[in-house]
Design a protein around this motif. Structure first.
Motif, mmCIF file in Angstrom:
data_model
loop_
_atom_site.group_PDB
_atom_site.id
_atom_site.type_symbol
_atom_site.label_atom_id
_atom_site.label_comp_id
_atom_site.label_asym_id
_atom_site.label_seq_id
_atom_site.Cartn_x
_atom_site.Cartn_y
_atom_site.Cartn_z
ATOM 1 N N GLU A 1 0.720 -23.067 33.615
ATOM 2 C CA GLU A 1 1.325 -23.178 32.071
ATOM 3 C C GLU A 1 -0.293 -23.173 31.098
ATOM 4 O OE1 GLU A 1 3.598 -26.304 32.442
ATOM 5 O OE2 GLU A 1 4.872 -25.258 33.788
ATOM 6 N N TRP A 2 -1.291 -23.554 31.781
ATOM 7 C CA TRP A 2 -2.513 -23.890 30.904
ATOM 8 C C TRP A 2 -3.466 -22.617 31.083
ATOM 9 C CZ3 TRP A 2 -4.655 -29.343 30.759
ATOM 10 C CH2 TRP A 2 -3.702 -30.188 30.332
ATOM 11 N N GLY A 3 -2.889 -21.638 31.236
ATOM 12 C CA GLY A 3 -3.744 -20.038 31.254
ATOM 13 C C GLY A 3 -4.243 -19.870 32.574
ATOM 14 N N GLY A 4 -3.894 -20.644 33.810
ATOM 15 C CA GLY A 4 -4.280 -20.308 35.032
ATOM 16 C C GLY A 4 -3.296 -19.244 35.796
ATOM 17 N N THR A 5 -3.856 -18.555 36.604
ATOM 18 C CA THR A 5 -2.994 -17.604 37.095
ATOM 19 C C THR A 5 -2.719 -17.605 38.530
ATOM 20 O OG1 THR A 5 -4.728 -16.002 37.439
ATOM 21 C CG2 THR A 5 -3.470 -15.880 35.347
ATOM 22 N N SER A 6 -2.775 -18.831 39.242
ATOM 23 C CA SER A 6 -3.001 -19.190 40.546
ATOM 24 C C SER A 6 -1.533 -18.987 41.096
ATOM 25 C CB SER A 6 -3.689 -20.424 40.892
ATOM 26 O OG SER A 6 -2.723 -21.435 40.913
ATOM 27 N N GLY A 7 -0.652 -19.416 40.473
ATOM 28 C CA GLY A 7 0.679 -19.623 40.993
ATOM 29 C C GLY A 7 0.862 -20.380 42.046
ATOM 30 N N TYR A 8 0.030 -21.216 42.338
ATOM 31 C CA TYR A 8 0.128 -22.326 43.339
ATOM 32 C C TYR A 8 0.709 -23.614 42.867
ATOM 33 C CZ TYR A 8 -2.535 -19.746 46.613
ATOM 34 O OH TYR A 8 -3.103 -18.927 47.522
ATOM 35 N N TYR A 9 1.440 -24.313 43.625
ATOM 36 C CA TYR A 9 2.118 -25.748 43.237
ATOM 37 C C TYR A 9 0.797 -26.562 43.153
ATOM 38 C CZ TYR A 9 4.378 -30.272 44.016
ATOM 39 O OH TYR A 9 5.127 -31.348 43.951
ATOM 40 N N GLY A 10 -0.039 -26.765 44.166
ATOM 41 C CA GLY A 10 -1.085 -27.367 44.184
ATOM 42 C C GLY A 10 -2.006 -26.941 43.313
ATOM 43 N N LYS B 1 3.525 -35.458 58.207
ATOM 44 C CA LYS B 1 4.503 -35.348 59.548
ATOM 45 C C LYS B 1 5.591 -34.287 59.205
ATOM 46 C CE LYS B 1 6.671 -36.362 63.254
ATOM 47 N NZ LYS B 1 6.584 -35.531 64.282
ATOM 48 N N ALA B 2 6.365 -34.206 58.067
ATOM 49 C CA ALA B 2 7.331 -33.231 57.704
ATOM 50 C C ALA B 2 6.577 -31.952 57.622
ATOM 51 C CB ALA B 2 7.941 -33.683 56.304
ATOM 52 N N LEU B 3 5.299 -31.780 56.963
ATOM 53 C CA LEU B 3 4.535 -30.318 57.136
ATOM 54 C C LEU B 3 4.362 -29.886 58.410
ATOM 55 C CD1 LEU B 3 2.291 -31.248 53.907
ATOM 56 C CD2 LEU B 3 4.161 -29.453 54.087
ATOM 57 N N HIS B 4 3.907 -30.914 58.999
ATOM 58 C CA HIS B 4 3.368 -30.730 60.606
ATOM 59 C C HIS B 4 4.727 -30.153 61.424
ATOM 60 C CE1 HIS B 4 3.379 -31.695 64.970
ATOM 61 N NE2 HIS B 4 1.848 -31.272 64.732
ATOM 62 N N ASP B 5 5.933 -30.789 60.974
ATOM 63 C CA ASP B 5 7.059 -30.143 61.842
ATOM 64 C C ASP B 5 7.257 -28.713 61.518
ATOM 65 O OD1 ASP B 5 7.056 -32.638 62.839
ATOM 66 O OD2 ASP B 5 8.971 -33.376 61.797
ATOM 67 N N GLN B 6 6.936 -28.332 60.153
ATOM 68 C CA GLN B 6 7.212 -26.779 59.959
ATOM 69 C C GLN B 6 6.009 -26.058 60.206
ATOM 70 O OE1 GLN B 6 9.579 -25.503 57.757
ATOM 71 N NE2 GLN B 6 10.550 -27.386 58.492
ATOM 72 N N TRP B 7 4.776 -26.381 60.768
ATOM 73 C CA TRP B 7 3.453 -26.069 61.020
ATOM 74 C C TRP B 7 3.178 -26.136 62.434
ATOM 75 C CZ3 TRP B 7 1.919 -21.990 57.880
ATOM 76 C CH2 TRP B 7 2.705 -21.725 56.813
ATOM 77 N N ARG B 8 3.868 -26.690 63.162
ATOM 78 C CA ARG B 8 3.079 -27.184 64.466
ATOM 79 C C ARG B 8 2.684 -26.207 65.403
ATOM 80 N NH1 ARG B 8 8.148 -30.053 64.969
ATOM 81 N NH2 ARG B 8 9.749 -28.387 65.661
ATOM 82 N N ASP B 9 3.368 -24.997 65.201
ATOM 83 C CA ASP B 9 2.998 -23.801 66.079
ATOM 84 C C ASP B 9 2.334 -22.821 65.355
ATOM 85 O OD1 ASP B 9 4.676 -24.572 68.214
ATOM 86 O OD2 ASP B 9 6.422 -23.994 67.070
ATOM 87 N N ARG B 10 1.391 -23.113 64.340
ATOM 88 C CA ARG B 10 0.547 -22.437 63.698
ATOM 89 C C ARG B 10 -0.793 -23.013 63.752
ATOM 90 N NH1 ARG B 10 3.442 -19.085 59.734
ATOM 91 N NH2 ARG B 10 1.551 -18.053 59.813
ATOM 92 N N ASP C 1 6.847 -31.928 46.419
ATOM 93 C CA ASP C 1 7.963 -31.197 46.742
ATOM 94 C C ASP C 1 7.446 -30.332 47.967
ATOM 95 O OD1 ASP C 1 9.700 -28.778 47.012
ATOM 96 O OD2 ASP C 1 9.819 -28.627 44.774
ATOM 97 N N LEU C 2 7.723 -30.898 49.087
ATOM 98 C CA LEU C 2 7.135 -30.336 50.018
ATOM 99 C C LEU C 2 7.834 -28.901 50.517
ATOM 100 C CD1 LEU C 2 7.703 -33.132 52.772
ATOM 101 C CD2 LEU C 2 5.769 -32.513 51.611
ATOM 102 N N ALA C 3 8.641 -28.084 50.050
ATOM 103 C CA ALA C 3 9.307 -26.847 50.028
ATOM 104 C C ALA C 3 8.061 -25.859 49.423
ATOM 105 C CB ALA C 3 10.545 -26.569 49.509
ATOM 106 N N ARG C 4 7.657 -26.681 48.183
ATOM 107 C CA ARG C 4 6.504 -25.987 47.505
ATOM 108 C C ARG C 4 5.272 -25.756 47.998
ATOM 109 N NH1 ARG C 4 7.062 -26.918 41.400
ATOM 110 N NH2 ARG C 4 5.717 -25.014 41.149
#
Length: 192
Positions: free
Chosen positions: A28-37, A79-88, A175-178
């Motif tokens: 929104e401030w002119g950046g084009t990253s498109g990342y939530y973070g 922990k919630a992120l880990h549960d999604q990424w534990r096999d990566r 927003d953990l989905a993001r």
């Protein structure tokens, strides 16, 4: 309390209050990253015993075991992120800001309980932990005596191979989905 300590604490509080506002606004401030973070590309020092996996990521958090405020919230997020990424190839790295009171043995016990991709880093002393946090863009200031509370940023940092800090999340209210979308995007970019 010394005037310099008061100024440091006030500056840290202002920064902590302002960063969440900027976190999702880069496009929104002119950046084009498109990342939530907040997108960055900054070199950071390697973490002893917690290298970034090949074609993977480290999600780094600076905190301490006896913290009763933001650390439990961020550990729940991790922990919630880990549960999604534990096999990566994604490590979740907890760097203690209180090495005088957080033994490596106890940190390792907590990391095992959280999941297989959790790692603990214990600097030699508070000053070294503080300097390491500073190199990542975080802050740490001890209140009172050696066993006093530690003010710190409660941020998450996503680090890629070559020890490049790519993303910063300034608040435990995520927003953990993001965040998951951000991690997936970084993993895809790393493969190309």
């Amino acid at each position: 309390m010394k005037p310099a300590s008061v100024i440091l604490i006030l500056a840290a509080l202002v920064l902590a209050a302002v960063l969440p506002f900027f976190q999702g606004l880069s496009s929104e401030w002119g950046g084009t990253s498109g990342y939530y973070g907040y997108k960055t590309d900054v070199p950071v020092p390697p973490l002893p015993g917690a290298g970034v996996p090949k074609k993977g990521l480290n999600v780094v958090f600076f905190g301490y075991r006896s913290c009763g405020t933001v650390c439990p919230l961020q550990l729940i997020n991790l922990k919630a992120l880990h549960d999604q990424w534990r096999d990566r190839p994604v490590n979740f790295v907890f760097v203690t800001l209180d090495p005088e009171n957080d033994s490596q043995r106890e940190l390792n016990r907590v990391m095992v309980a959280l999941g297989k991709n959790f790692r603990a880093v214990r600097p030699t002393d508070f000053r070294q932990a503080q300097a390491l946090a500073d190199r990542y863009g975080d802050f740490a200031a001890r209140e009172g005596a050696v066993t006093g509370e530690i003010n710190h940023g409660a941020r998450l940092y996503v680090v890629t191979e070559g020890n490049r800090r790519q993303l910063l999340y300034a608040s435990p209210e995520l927003d953990l989905a993001r965040v998951n979308d951000d991690l997936a995007r970084l993993m895809e970019l790393d493969r190309s």
